[in-house]
Write an enzyme that holds these catalytic residues in place. Structure first.
Site, short mmCIF file in Angstrom:
data_model
loop_
_atom_site.label_atom_id
_atom_site.label_comp_id
_atom_site.label_asym_id
_atom_site.label_seq_id
_atom_site.Cartn_x
_atom_site.Cartn_y
_atom_site.Cartn_z
N THR A 51 0.72 -1.24 -0.07
CA THR A 51 -0.10 0.27 0.03
C THR A 51 1.06 1.20 0.01
O THR A 51 0.57 2.27 -0.65
CB THR A 51 -1.08 -0.14 1.21
OG1 THR A 51 -1.78 -1.32 1.12
CG2 THR A 51 -1.86 1.27 1.12
N CYS A 52 2.03 1.26 0.91
CA CYS A 52 2.83 2.46 0.76
C CYS A 52 3.54 2.73 -0.46
O CYS A 52 3.64 3.60 -0.84
CB CYS A 52 3.85 2.24 1.83
SG CYS A 52 3.13 2.11 3.47
N THR A 53 3.78 1.61 -1.28
CA THR A 53 4.32 1.81 -2.67
C THR A 53 3.25 2.15 -3.62
O THR A 53 3.80 3.16 -4.11
CB THR A 53 4.85 0.20 -2.94
OG1 THR A 53 5.88 -0.16 -2.27
CG2 THR A 53 5.49 0.33 -4.35
#
Length: 149
Positions: free
Chosen positions: A43-45
């Protein structure tokens, strides 16, 4: 948590290249400070890549970007290099910046309660005043959320 109307906190952090970034050097331009739980996680990517893909639009709108997580400089360097992000990532291992913004909070996942970084985006004007806080960041459309304000 920092809120609309609050001033940009005075902070100093180390970026992916080991260079010191200070909040005072970021003054004078609109600033987006986005906090994410962990480098190189799915998700952060998605969020960081969405901001990178839309960087030209964000820059045209006058924004400079700064990503912050509690990762090490080495992890931030790897994440930054892997995706060639056009903005700095701060390694805030000691949580100085994370605590100043108030994003280290209790979280719940699959019935487990733990402390962690709550994905949050703060937008500051040229005078360093917080104009928006995006608490429900949608990773796939993070740039649109910033631009729609």
């Amino acid at each position: 948590m920092l809120k609309v109307g609050d001033k940009l906190p005075e902070f100093e952090g180390i970026n992916q290249d080991g260079k010191t970034i200070t909040s005072s050097k970021l003054a004078g331009k609109k600033l987006v400070v986005f906090f994410y739980p962990q480098a190189n996680t799915p998700t952060c990517t998605v969020e960081a890549c969405n901001l990178s893909d839309n960087y030209a639009k964000l820059k045209k709108a006058g924004f400079q970007l700064l990503g912050v997580s509690g990762d090490t400089v080495k992890k931030q360097k790897n994440f930054h290099s892997k995706f060639a992000f056009p903005y700095d990532l701060i390694a805030d291992e000691n949580h100085h910046i994370i605590d100043q913004f108030g994003v280290w909070q209790e979280k719940k996942t699959f019935g487990k309660t733990y402390m962690g970084i709550v994905r949050t985006t703060f937008i500051f004007d040229e005078k360093g005043i917080c104009t928006r806080v995006i608490e429900k960041v949608t990773s796939k459309t993070a740039a649109e959320q910033i631009l729609e304000g």
